[in-house]
Scaffold this motif. Structure first.
Motif, PDB file in Angstrom:
ATOM      1  N   ARG A 332       0.814  -1.217   0.000  1.00 19.00           N
ATOM      2  CA  ARG A 332       0.000   0.000   0.000  1.00 19.00           C
ATOM      3  C   ARG A 332       0.850   1.271   0.000  1.00 19.00           C
ATOM      4  N   SER A 333       2.071   1.179   0.493  1.00 16.94           N
ATOM      5  CA  SER A 333       2.921   2.373   0.524  1.00 16.94           C
ATOM      6  C   SER A 333       3.275   2.835  -0.883  1.00 16.94           C
ATOM      7  N   GLY A 334       3.352   1.896  -1.831  1.00 23.17           N
ATOM      8  CA  GLY A 334       3.700   2.250  -3.197  1.00 23.17           C
ATOM      9  C   GLY A 334       5.139   2.703  -3.363  1.00 23.17           C
ATOM     10  N   LYS A 335       5.995   2.434  -2.374  1.00 22.02           N
ATOM     11  CA  LYS A 335       7.379   2.897  -2.430  1.00 22.02           C
ATOM     12  C   LYS A 335       8.267   1.859  -3.117  1.00 22.02           C
ATOM     13  N   PRO A 336       9.385   2.304  -3.708  1.00 26.60           N
ATOM     14  CA  PRO A 336      10.325   1.357  -4.318  1.00 26.60           C
ATOM     15  C   PRO A 336      10.880   0.395  -3.274  1.00 26.60           C
ATOM     16  N   ALA A 337      11.034  -0.861  -3.676  1.00 27.53           N
ATOM     17  CA  ALA A 337      11.599  -1.902  -2.808  1.00 27.53           C
ATOM     18  C   ALA A 337      12.996  -2.250  -3.308  1.00 27.53           C
ATOM     19  N   VAL A 338      13.949  -2.387  -2.373  1.00 30.60           N
ATOM     20  CA  VAL A 338      15.341  -2.651  -2.716  1.00 30.60           C
ATOM     21  C   VAL A 338      15.802  -3.901  -1.973  1.00 30.60           C
ATOM     22  N   GLY A 339      16.485  -4.789  -2.704  1.00 29.86           N
ATOM     23  CA  GLY A 339      17.071  -5.969  -2.093  1.00 29.86           C
ATOM     24  C   GLY A 339      18.414  -6.253  -2.736  1.00 29.86           C
ATOM     25  N   HIS A 340      19.161  -7.174  -2.156  1.00 30.36           N
ATOM     26  CA  HIS A 340      20.440  -7.560  -2.743  1.00 30.36           C
ATOM     27  C   HIS A 340      20.415  -9.056  -3.003  1.00 30.36           C
ATOM     28  N   ASN A 341      20.542  -9.428  -4.267  1.00 32.84           N
ATOM     29  CA  ASN A 341      20.443 -10.834  -4.668  1.00 32.84           C
ATOM     30  C   ASN A 341      19.157 -11.426  -4.087  1.00 32.84           C
ATOM     31  N   CYS A 342      18.054 -10.754  -4.347  1.00 36.35           N
ATOM     32  CA  CYS A 342      16.818 -10.984  -3.595  1.00 36.35           C
ATOM     33  C   CYS A 342      15.809 -11.875  -4.307  1.00 36.35           C
ATOM     34  N   MET A 343      16.238 -12.645  -5.289  1.00 39.33           N
ATOM     35  CA  MET A 343      15.291 -13.481  -6.015  1.00 39.33           C
ATOM     36  C   MET A 343      14.553 -14.444  -5.095  1.00 39.33           C
ATOM     37  N   PHE A 344      15.284 -15.121  -4.214  1.00 34.81           N
ATOM     38  CA  PHE A 344      14.655 -16.059  -3.291  1.00 34.81           C
ATOM     39  C   PHE A 344      13.870 -15.326  -2.204  1.00 34.81           C
ATOM     40  N   ASP A 345      14.432 -14.246  -1.678  1.00 35.00           N
ATOM     41  CA  ASP A 345      13.715 -13.465  -0.652  1.00 35.00           C
ATOM     42  C   ASP A 345      12.343 -13.036  -1.165  1.00 35.00           C
ATOM     43  N   TYR A 365       4.555 -14.498 -13.100  1.00 40.56           N
ATOM     44  CA  TYR A 365       5.186 -14.171 -11.822  1.00 40.56           C
ATOM     45  C   TYR A 365       5.595 -12.698 -11.783  1.00 40.56           C
ATOM     46  N   LYS A 366       6.110 -12.184 -12.888  1.00 41.05           N
ATOM     47  CA  LYS A 366       6.492 -10.769 -12.933  1.00 41.05           C
ATOM     48  C   LYS A 366       5.279  -9.874 -12.736  1.00 41.05           C
ATOM     49  N   LYS A 367       4.133 -10.305 -13.244  1.00 38.25           N
ATOM     50  CA  LYS A 367       2.909  -9.523 -13.022  1.00 38.25           C
ATOM     51  C   LYS A 367       2.554  -9.510 -11.530  1.00 38.25           C
ATOM     52  N   MET A 368       2.735 -10.648 -10.876  1.00 38.82           N
ATOM     53  CA  MET A 368       2.465 -10.725  -9.438  1.00 38.82           C
ATOM     54  C   MET A 368       3.409  -9.824  -8.665  1.00 38.82           C
ATOM     55  N   VAL A 369       4.685  -9.813  -9.053  1.00 43.26           N
ATOM     56  CA  VAL A 369       5.666  -8.950  -8.383  1.00 43.26           C
ATOM     57  C   VAL A 369       5.277  -7.489  -8.544  1.00 43.26           C
ATOM     58  N   ARG A 370       4.867  -7.108  -9.747  1.00 46.28           N
ATOM     59  CA  ARG A 370       4.471  -5.705  -9.978  1.00 46.28           C
ATOM     60  C   ARG A 370       3.250  -5.333  -9.152  1.00 46.28           C
TER      61      ARG A 370
END
Length: 412
Positions: A332-345, A365-370
């Motif tokens: 709900r925040s709509g903010k950018p999410a940042v991870g490092h090598n975060c495919m599994f996370d 899956y990419k649609k779900m991530v978006r």
């Protein structure tokens, strides 16, 4: 605090150091911390995340060099259904001036708790647990104090069922057998005697082990063999207890299977008790699903009791859902999410906290991530490979942190 330590490295791409505020979040302080988490997500410029899990690869699903992206995703999807997240680190970075950021970091211990039909089963890899143990991970804290969770979809479905009526739906059941007729007659006698505060007569079928007992023992559509608890109240102790219960504000009906409860609800909704359309009691859902409990109440009291019971059920669902609320706030925040090598996370989080489901294809899956990260998702490992100019920051960050620590120590 493995997940939190990993989040520190997100700061390596910031030109100015960030002020970090750490906090462990457990079952004991989760409700207290939730407003602060919401505020941090609402105010932040972006947030970063990192996870610790009970394993990475199920048998035969380790990534191979020649795997294409669909093959890698299929293997990762299989693993995400098998393992769970035990620790989730969340840092919310807010730009305060120029390239200076203030970070509020929350370290969640997580452990799923059964609730209703939700009871998560999972695998553990010895190597993963040994790695966590070698870095001081507190397994007791995780299991005993971990914030519970269930997928957002499961939570929402359970909330929809809160208002579901327990009364029979569809056409009424026509009672034809002697056993069922005796069962209903016995229940009505019990309820009528309780409402009138009169003891049951010695000739009651339930008291002399008559056909009502057989009706409960052989109820249709119920469990076989010894799974049903027969209505056998013929002992002196049962007679004494029953006599006391008539004076009580509550009447606990004998244990029944699902078919017998259907018959009971069907009779309870008929206008055969009380006056002015109200039976004079409220049906309480017992923690023992086999039992129904009747509570003496006026119509107004019954409405109040039902509202309180509904509110308690809603609160219990939200308590069991736990961390799902944080994942919902991240979306709900709509903010950018940042991870490092975060495919599994990312995959583990989406499966555990959103839908207990991952799409079959990489495209879906990419649609779900978006959908769950509408502000965008940035993997700093990928960014560092695509943008070589950021790599010097990666190399020099530990030295800059040590320099800052030494300077702080000298100033004291």
């Amino acid at each position: 605090m493995l997940a939190t330590e990993a989040l520190l490295y997100t700061v390596r791409y910031l030109r100015s150091s960030a002020t970090m505020a750490f906090g462990d979040v457990t079952r004991e302080n989760f409700k207290e911390m939730l407003p602060h988490i919401k505020e941090a997500l609402d105010r932040c410029t972006f947030f970063s995340f990192d996870c610790e899990m009970t394993g990475l690869f199920t048998d035969g699903n380790k990534h191979e060099y020649l795997d294409d992206i669909q093959a890698r995703y299929s293997k990762m999807s299989e693993s995400s259904r098998a393992y769970i997240i035990t620790q989730y680190g969340l840092s919310c970075f807010q730009e305060v001036m120029g390239n200076t950021y203030e970070a509020r970091t929350f370290n969640f211990y997580l452990f799923p708790q059964p609730h209703g039909s939700y009871n998560r089963r999972f695998l553990c890899d010895a190597s993963s647990l040994a790695f966590l143990a070698s870095h001081g991970f507190d397994f007791n804290k995780c299991i005993l104090q971990g914030v519970p969770y269930m997928p957002v979809r499961t939570r929402d479905l359970q909330l929809l069922q809160v208002n579901r009526s327990y009364e029979p739906r569809g056409p009424p059941v026509v009672i034809t057998t002697d056993e069922d007729k005796a069962l209903v007659a016995d229940l009505m006698q019990r309820i009528s005697s309780w409402l009138a505060a009169q003891p049951v007569s010695d000739g009651c079928a339930a008291m002399d082990g008559g056909s009502a007992t057989a009706g409960l023992a052989n109820g249709r559509n119920g469990p076989a063999n010894n799974e049903l608890i027969a209505m056998d109240d013929s002992s002196d102790e049962a007679d004494a207890a029953m006599g006391q219960q008539w004076q009580s504000d509550e009447l606990v009906l004998p244990p029944m299977n699902s078919y017998q409860r259907l018959l009971a609800y069907q009779e309870l909704q008929k206008p055969q008790f009380g006056v002015d359309g109200h039976p004079g009691f409220w049906v309480k859902k017992s923690s023992n699903v086999r039992c129904l409990v009747l509570v003496r109440a006026t119509a107004q009291q019954a409405d109040q009791l039902e509202a309180e019971a509904r509110a308690a059920r809603v609160a219990a669902i939200h308590d069991a859902a736990g961390f799902a609320a944080v994942f919902d706030l991240m979306r709900r925040s709509g903010k950018p999410a940042v991870g490092h090598n975060c495919m599994f996370d990312l995959a583990y989080g989406l499966y555990s906290f959103t839908d207990s489901y991952l799409p079959a294809t990489w495209r879906d899956y990419k649609k779900m991530v978006r959908a769950w990260h509408p502000g965008g998702l940035y993997d700093t490992k990928y960014v560092s490979k695509r943008l070589p100019e950021v790599r010097p920051h990666l190399c020099t960050y530990p030295a800059r942190v040590q320099h800052a620590a030494n300077a702080a120590a000298c100033s004291q």
